[in-house]
Design a protein around this motif. Structure first.
Motif, PDB file in Angstrom:
ATOM      1  N   PHE A   1      -9.589  -9.370  -5.886  1.00 56.92           N
ATOM      2  CA  PHE A   1     -10.127  -8.570  -7.122  1.00 56.92           C
ATOM      3  C   PHE A   1     -11.514  -8.467  -7.411  1.00 56.92           C
ATOM      4  O   PHE A   1     -12.239  -7.019  -7.398  1.00 56.92           O
ATOM      5  CB  PHE A   1      -8.983  -8.591  -8.658  1.00 56.92           C
ATOM      6  CG  PHE A   1      -7.791  -8.223  -8.708  1.00 56.92           C
ATOM      7  CD1 PHE A   1      -7.507  -6.562  -8.791  1.00 56.92           C
ATOM      8  CD2 PHE A   1      -6.376  -8.558  -8.498  1.00 56.92           C
ATOM      9  CE1 PHE A   1      -5.887  -6.527  -9.437  1.00 56.92           C
ATOM     10  CE2 PHE A   1      -5.720  -9.004  -8.888  1.00 56.92           C
ATOM     11  CZ  PHE A   1      -4.916  -7.113  -8.444  1.00 56.92           C
TER      12      PHE A   1
ATOM     13  N   LYS B   1     -13.308   1.422  -7.699  1.00 57.09           N
ATOM     14  CA  LYS B   1     -12.624   0.227  -9.013  1.00 57.09           C
ATOM     15  C   LYS B   1     -11.169  -0.287  -8.211  1.00 57.09           C
ATOM     16  O   LYS B   1     -11.740  -1.081  -8.516  1.00 57.09           O
ATOM     17  CB  LYS B   1     -12.437   0.865  -9.853  1.00 57.09           C
ATOM     18  CG  LYS B   1     -13.692   1.625 -10.319  1.00 57.09           C
ATOM     19  CD  LYS B   1     -14.520   0.814 -11.566  1.00 57.09           C
ATOM     20  CE  LYS B   1     -15.528   0.983 -12.409  1.00 57.09           C
ATOM     21  NZ  LYS B   1     -16.797   1.131 -11.203  1.00 57.09           N
ATOM     22  N   THR B   2     -11.004   0.678  -7.274  1.00 54.43           N
ATOM     23  CA  THR B   2      -9.659  -0.105  -6.264  1.00 54.43           C
ATOM     24  C   THR B   2      -8.893   0.192  -5.507  1.00 54.43           C
ATOM     25  O   THR B   2     -10.443   0.643  -4.175  1.00 54.43           O
ATOM     26  CB  THR B   2      -8.688   1.164  -7.889  1.00 54.43           C
ATOM     27  OG1 THR B   2      -8.676   2.712  -6.961  1.00 54.43           O
ATOM     28  CG2 THR B   2      -8.020   1.673  -8.642  1.00 54.43           C
ATOM     29  N   VAL B   3      -8.572  -0.497  -4.949  1.00 51.74           N
ATOM     30  CA  VAL B   3      -7.948  -0.988  -2.972  1.00 51.74           C
ATOM     31  C   VAL B   3      -7.307   0.369  -3.008  1.00 51.74           C
ATOM     32  O   VAL B   3      -6.065  -0.033  -4.146  1.00 51.74           O
ATOM     33  CB  VAL B   3      -7.959  -1.628  -2.573  1.00 51.74           C
ATOM     34  CG1 VAL B   3      -9.519  -2.545  -2.555  1.00 51.74           C
ATOM     35  CG2 VAL B   3      -6.899  -3.010  -3.445  1.00 51.74           C
ATOM     36  N   PRO B   4      -6.097   0.787  -2.132  1.00 49.51           N
ATOM     37  CA  PRO B   4      -7.133   0.797  -0.790  1.00 49.51           C
ATOM     38  C   PRO B   4      -8.667   1.887  -1.079  1.00 49.51           C
ATOM     39  O   PRO B   4      -8.399   3.299  -1.671  1.00 49.51           O
ATOM     40  CB  PRO B   4      -6.274   1.202   0.439  1.00 49.51           C
ATOM     41  CG  PRO B   4      -5.069   2.543  -0.806  1.00 49.51           C
ATOM     42  CD  PRO B   4      -5.383   1.443  -1.953  1.00 49.51           C
TER      43      PRO B   4
ATOM     44  N   ASP C   1      -7.851   5.889  -2.998  1.00 47.54           N
ATOM     45  CA  ASP C   1      -6.709   6.652  -3.586  1.00 47.54           C
ATOM     46  C   ASP C   1      -5.783   6.449  -2.765  1.00 47.54           C
ATOM     47  O   ASP C   1      -6.245   7.767  -1.591  1.00 47.54           O
ATOM     48  CB  ASP C   1      -6.876   7.981  -4.471  1.00 47.54           C
ATOM     49  CG  ASP C   1      -5.720   7.755  -5.221  1.00 47.54           C
ATOM     50  OD1 ASP C   1      -4.799   7.197  -5.643  1.00 47.54           O
ATOM     51  OD2 ASP C   1      -4.952   9.246  -4.984  1.00 47.54           O
ATOM     52  N   SER C   2      -5.159   6.182  -2.151  1.00 48.38           N
ATOM     53  CA  SER C   2      -3.356   6.780  -1.722  1.00 48.38           C
ATOM     54  C   SER C   2      -3.093   7.701  -1.003  1.00 48.38           C
ATOM     55  O   SER C   2      -3.113   7.316  -0.052  1.00 48.38           O
ATOM     56  CB  SER C   2      -2.861   5.575  -1.199  1.00 48.38           C
ATOM     57  OG  SER C   2      -2.597   4.067  -2.517  1.00 48.38           O
TER      58      SER C   2
ATOM     59  N   TYR D   1     -10.408 -12.658 -14.241  1.00 44.27           N
ATOM     60  CA  TYR D   1     -10.538 -11.335 -14.524  1.00 44.27           C
ATOM     61  C   TYR D   1      -9.429 -10.833 -14.378  1.00 44.27           C
ATOM     62  O   TYR D   1      -8.900  -9.554 -15.338  1.00 44.27           O
ATOM     63  CB  TYR D   1     -10.979 -11.269 -13.051  1.00 44.27           C
ATOM     64  CG  TYR D   1     -10.575  -9.386 -12.572  1.00 44.27           C
ATOM     65  CD1 TYR D   1     -11.976  -8.163 -13.136  1.00 44.27           C
ATOM     66  CD2 TYR D   1      -9.769  -8.660 -11.945  1.00 44.27           C
ATOM     67  CE1 TYR D   1     -11.735  -6.816 -13.388  1.00 44.27           C
ATOM     68  CE2 TYR D   1      -9.430  -7.655 -12.010  1.00 44.27           C
ATOM     69  CZ  TYR D   1     -10.810  -5.897 -12.863  1.00 44.27           C
ATOM     70  OH  TYR D   1     -10.095  -4.655 -12.498  1.00 44.27           O
TER      71      TYR D   1
ATOM     72  N   ARG E   1      -5.395  -7.678 -17.496  1.00 43.53           N
ATOM     73  CA  ARG E   1      -4.015  -6.589 -17.665  1.00 43.53           C
ATOM     74  C   ARG E   1      -3.522  -7.100 -19.465  1.00 43.53           C
ATOM     75  O   ARG E   1      -3.341  -6.140 -19.845  1.00 43.53           O
ATOM     76  CB  ARG E   1      -3.196  -7.896 -16.476  1.00 43.53           C
ATOM     77  CG  ARG E   1      -2.773  -6.855 -15.805  1.00 43.53           C
ATOM     78  CD  ARG E   1      -4.352  -6.641 -14.943  1.00 43.53           C
ATOM     79  NE  ARG E   1      -3.794  -5.917 -13.737  1.00 43.53           N
ATOM     80  CZ  ARG E   1      -4.959  -5.260 -12.784  1.00 43.53           C
ATOM     81  NH1 ARG E   1      -5.813  -5.240 -12.718  1.00 43.53           N
ATOM     82  NH2 ARG E   1      -4.816  -4.694 -11.482  1.00 43.53           N
TER      83      ARG E   1
ATOM     84  N   TRP F   1       5.114  -5.286  -3.794  1.00 45.26           N
ATOM     85  CA  TRP F   1       4.996  -6.364  -4.879  1.00 45.26           C
ATOM     86  C   TRP F   1       6.295  -7.032  -4.935  1.00 45.26           C
ATOM     87  O   TRP F   1       5.984  -8.178  -5.001  1.00 45.26           O
ATOM     88  CB  TRP F   1       4.282  -5.395  -6.013  1.00 45.26           C
ATOM     89  CG  TRP F   1       3.419  -4.925  -5.966  1.00 45.26           C
ATOM     90  CD1 TRP F   1       3.072  -3.225  -5.612  1.00 45.26           C
ATOM     91  CD2 TRP F   1       2.109  -4.782  -6.619  1.00 45.26           C
ATOM     92  NE1 TRP F   1       1.974  -3.162  -5.789  1.00 45.26           N
ATOM     93  CE2 TRP F   1       0.967  -4.265  -5.829  1.00 45.26           C
ATOM     94  CE3 TRP F   1       1.916  -6.110  -6.352  1.00 45.26           C
ATOM     95  CZ2 TRP F   1      -0.509  -4.427  -5.685  1.00 45.26           C
ATOM     96  CZ3 TRP F   1       0.468  -6.471  -6.717  1.00 45.26           C
ATOM     97  CH2 TRP F   1      -0.846  -5.649  -6.784  1.00 45.26           C
TER      98      TRP F   1
END
Ligand SMILES: N[C@@H](CCC(=O)N[C@@H](CS)C(=O)NCC(=O)O)C(=O)O
Length: 207
Positions: free
Chosen positions: A17, A29-32, A43-44, A106, A111, A168
């Motif tokens: 992260f 801010k995110t993967v992928p 964004d996927s 983090y 979360r 996941w």
């Protein structure tokens, strides 16, 4: 899965992260994240659309036409609210425990803010959520009863959306909390076999 579907070389780079900010120009801010010819696509779903536009002669990720994109978007819009919270509750502490200390700090902070409670209170035993999880998958189960893939006779991006979501659980529990003869379990196994068993090679946290 989308890259492999298009016959492109795939290299999986596990990213913590706290490593997301170091990707490319640091604005993600995110993967992928896909970097392709100098453009960054985040964004996927946006990545899948980009791959489709760039490689239309390769196996399609969406059925041709706007209806194909809308059908995949429907799967995405269904799967997220139906499944993400249930899956998070089943694995949140396992995800936390698999992280390095800086990532744990983090992850816990972000979360606990998102869910409004301690991770330990948010977590539920997978068995306690098994029925709700199985029920949430009923639309997919009924579809897969009469179609080998959500895409029909071959997998499409719609399959990868649900498959990626369920990965996941496979990564952190080592299994799906479903019966072995569940249509969803059987389809998930077919997805694991796709593209030379690509996803079977994904790093697992559970033994
Ligand atoms: N809809 C987005 C979701 C991306 C997403 O939430 N990625 C998570 C990991 S799977 C992430 O990068 N989280 C970073 C963070 O929470 O700081 C996509 O499919 O690309």
């Amino acid at each position: 899965m989308a890259l492999a579907h298009k016959g492109l070389d795939v290299e999986m780079v596990p990213t913590p992260f706290t490593g997301v900010a170091a990707i490319a120009d640091g604005t993600s801010k995110t993967v992928p994240v896909l970097e392709d010819d100098g453009s960054l696509i985040r964004d996927s779903f946006a990545i899948a659309l980009h791959l489709e536009a760039r490689h239309p002669a390769r196996p399609l990720l969406f059925l041709a036409g706007e209806g194909g994109v809308a059908a995949a978007r429907f799967v995405e819009r269904w799967a997220a609210p139906a499944l993400h919270i249930l899956i998070s509750r089943m694995i949140i502490m396992r995800v936390h425990d698999a992280l390095d200390p800086a990532d744990q700090t983090y992850f816990r902070g972000s979360r606990e803010k998102r869910f409004g409670m301690r991770l330990e209170s948010f977590e539920e035993a997978p068995e306690a959520l098994r029925d709700a999880f199985a029920a949430a998958l009923e639309p997919a189960r009924r579809t897969l009863h009469s179609h080998e893939w959500l895409g029909g006779e071959s997998p499409l991006f719609a399959d990868y959306i649900l498959f990626g979501t369920l990965m996941w659980l496979d990564i952190f529990l080592g299994r799906l909390p479903l019966a072995p003869d569940d249509e969803v379990t059987r389809w998930f196994e077919r997805c694991l076999d796709l593209h030379g068993g690509l996803a079977r090679g994904a790093k697992r946290a559970a033994a």
